[in-house]
Design a protein around this motif. Structure first.
Motif, mmCIF file in Angstrom:
data_model
loop_
_atom_site.group_PDB
_atom_site.id
_atom_site.type_symbol
_atom_site.label_atom_id
_atom_site.label_comp_id
_atom_site.label_asym_id
_atom_site.label_seq_id
_atom_site.Cartn_x
_atom_site.Cartn_y
_atom_site.Cartn_z
ATOM 1 N N ARG A 1 0.779 -1.131 -0.031
ATOM 2 C CA ARG A 1 0.025 -0.005 0.136
ATOM 3 C C ARG A 1 0.724 1.194 -0.035
ATOM 4 O O ARG A 1 0.563 2.277 -0.733
ATOM 5 N N GLY B 1 -1.863 8.178 -3.294
ATOM 6 C CA GLY B 1 -3.279 8.322 -2.382
ATOM 7 C C GLY B 1 -3.285 8.466 -1.199
ATOM 8 O O GLY B 1 -2.033 8.370 -0.627
ATOM 9 N N ALA C 1 -3.587 7.029 2.302
ATOM 10 C CA ALA C 1 -3.474 5.701 2.930
ATOM 11 C C ALA C 1 -4.020 5.693 4.374
ATOM 12 O O ALA C 1 -3.206 6.423 5.134
ATOM 13 N N THR D 1 -9.357 -2.063 0.681
ATOM 14 C CA THR D 1 -9.207 -1.557 -0.620
ATOM 15 C C THR D 1 -9.401 0.113 -0.611
ATOM 16 O O THR D 1 -9.740 0.810 0.210
ATOM 17 N N ARG D 2 -9.214 0.618 -1.811
ATOM 18 C CA ARG D 2 -8.988 1.952 -1.935
ATOM 19 C C ARG D 2 -10.415 2.484 -1.805
ATOM 20 O O ARG D 2 -10.681 3.587 -1.449
ATOM 21 N N GLU E 1 -10.859 2.580 1.990
ATOM 22 C CA GLU E 1 -10.171 3.944 2.524
ATOM 23 C C GLU E 1 -11.106 5.247 2.193
ATOM 24 O O GLU E 1 -11.320 6.070 2.952
ATOM 25 N N ALA E 2 -11.437 5.294 0.852
ATOM 26 C CA ALA E 2 -12.522 6.705 0.491
ATOM 27 C C ALA E 2 -13.519 6.477 1.468
ATOM 28 O O ALA E 2 -14.160 7.812 2.020
ATOM 29 N N ALA F 1 2.424 7.506 -1.390
ATOM 30 C CA ALA F 1 1.335 7.385 -0.554
ATOM 31 C C ALA F 1 1.161 8.468 0.552
ATOM 32 O O ALA F 1 2.417 8.490 1.155
#
Length: 321
Positions: free
Chosen positions: A167, A172, A174, A310-311, A314-315, A232
């Motif tokens: 990751r 992005g 994290a 997963t992304r 996280e979002a 990240a």
């Protein structure tokens, strides 16, 4: 040395067999063979069968290493039926019921004399205790009992460590637990394997905690990120917020690996000095991270994972805090 590895086709067992082969030993592996090829001659057998060890009858080994995961009957039958000059059993720090001193004399679970399954992991530590006792019944003080902590590195598919190099090598935001001072421990599989083989060579006896020296979670993640060179952005999120958002800890889907809230015993500062004095050596966090990342890339960074976020998850978390 004529060495039998009960296992040898996956992760730690394979690493032990490979290390012993590199050191010039006469190695035999014994396993179903369903997990892959072994780095030494493999005798295929089924330890679930009460007569499964029959192919080894009449053989004598200088040393045996047993990596049985969660089965007292497997261990009991092995020590009763296989003749060896030295015996190593890989146990777990999950054997401990209570943390007092961090040493091997801390209270352990009452033994459970059964075979566990993936559905009965609540008995994991207790079955390990029963298995340790089976080995001591036969080998006494000469039994080499290795209570391993979190084992990481090549061959690990649990994602409990590899998630972070994977990751943090990306980009992005994290999500990480806002628990910078929480102690983390791990031992690379190749470091542990080399020590186990060395212990068999030297006929080491006794019970040892075998995990890395503690590193605060915040420091660990910062060092991993620096080592893997990703873009990240580390974004700490409060522990209670993570719990409220049903983010798991340690392992499993929708989790943050290595996070251990509420003072769980897994995160205790176990005394590993006796193992270090007996020759256990650790690679650096940076070396472990780069090795794990190489393995992660071989497996595929975008693969479905057994642990981590997963992304999209996280979002969702970042949008809710």
């Amino acid at each position: 040395m004529r060495l039998l590895v009960l296992g040898g086709t996956a992760f730690l067992g394979r690493a032990i067999a490979a290390a012993a082969v590199r050191r010039g030993h006469d190695v035999t592996c014994a396993a179903r063979g369903s997990s892959g090829d072994a780095p030494a001659p493999l005798i295929k057998l089924d330890r679930d069968d009460p007569d499964g060890l029959a192919p080894l009858r009449g053989e004598r080994f200088d040393a045996v290493v047993d990596v049985a995961k969660i089965s007292y009957p497997h261990v009991r039958r092995a020590v009763d039926e296989i003749e060896a000059g030295h015996w190593t059993f890989v146990s777990s720090i999950s054997a401990y019921e209570q943390f007092r001193t961090g040493g091997v004399d801390d209270p352990v679970f009452d033994p459970v004399y059964e075979q566990g399954t993936a559905q009965t992991m609540d008995s994991y530590g207790a079955i390990k205790v029963a298995s340790e006792n089976a080995v001591r019944d036969v080998y006494g003080e000469n039994a080499f009992i290795v209570r391993a902590g979190l084992i990481t590195g090549r061959g690990d598919v649990s994602d409990r460590f590899g998630y972070w190099p994977a990751r943090l090598s990306g980009d992005g935001q994290a999500v990480v637990p806002d628990a910078p001072d929480q102690a983390t421990h791990h031992v690379d599989v190749e470091d542990l394997a080399a020590w186990v083989v060395g212990g068999a060579e030297r006929r080491v006896g006794g019970t040892f905690n075998a995990s890395g020296l503690p590193v605060p979670l915040g420091e660990l993640l910062a060092r991993i990120k620096a080592a893997v060179g990703g873009d990240a952005e580390i974004v700490p999120v409060g522990e209670q917020q993570l719990i409220d958002l049903e983010v798991g800890w340690w392992s499993g889907p929708r989790s943050l690996p290595l996070w251990i809230p509420n003072g769980h015993i897994i995160g205790a500062n176990w005394d590993v000095r006796p193992a270090i004095d007996a020759g256990l050596k650790f690679r650096s966090v940076e070396e472990a991270a780069l090795s794990a990342l190489e393995h992660e890339r071989e497996l595929g960074l975008a693969r479905p994972r057994k642990a981590g976020l997963t992304r999209g998850e996280e979002a969702h978390i970042l949008g809710a805090v």
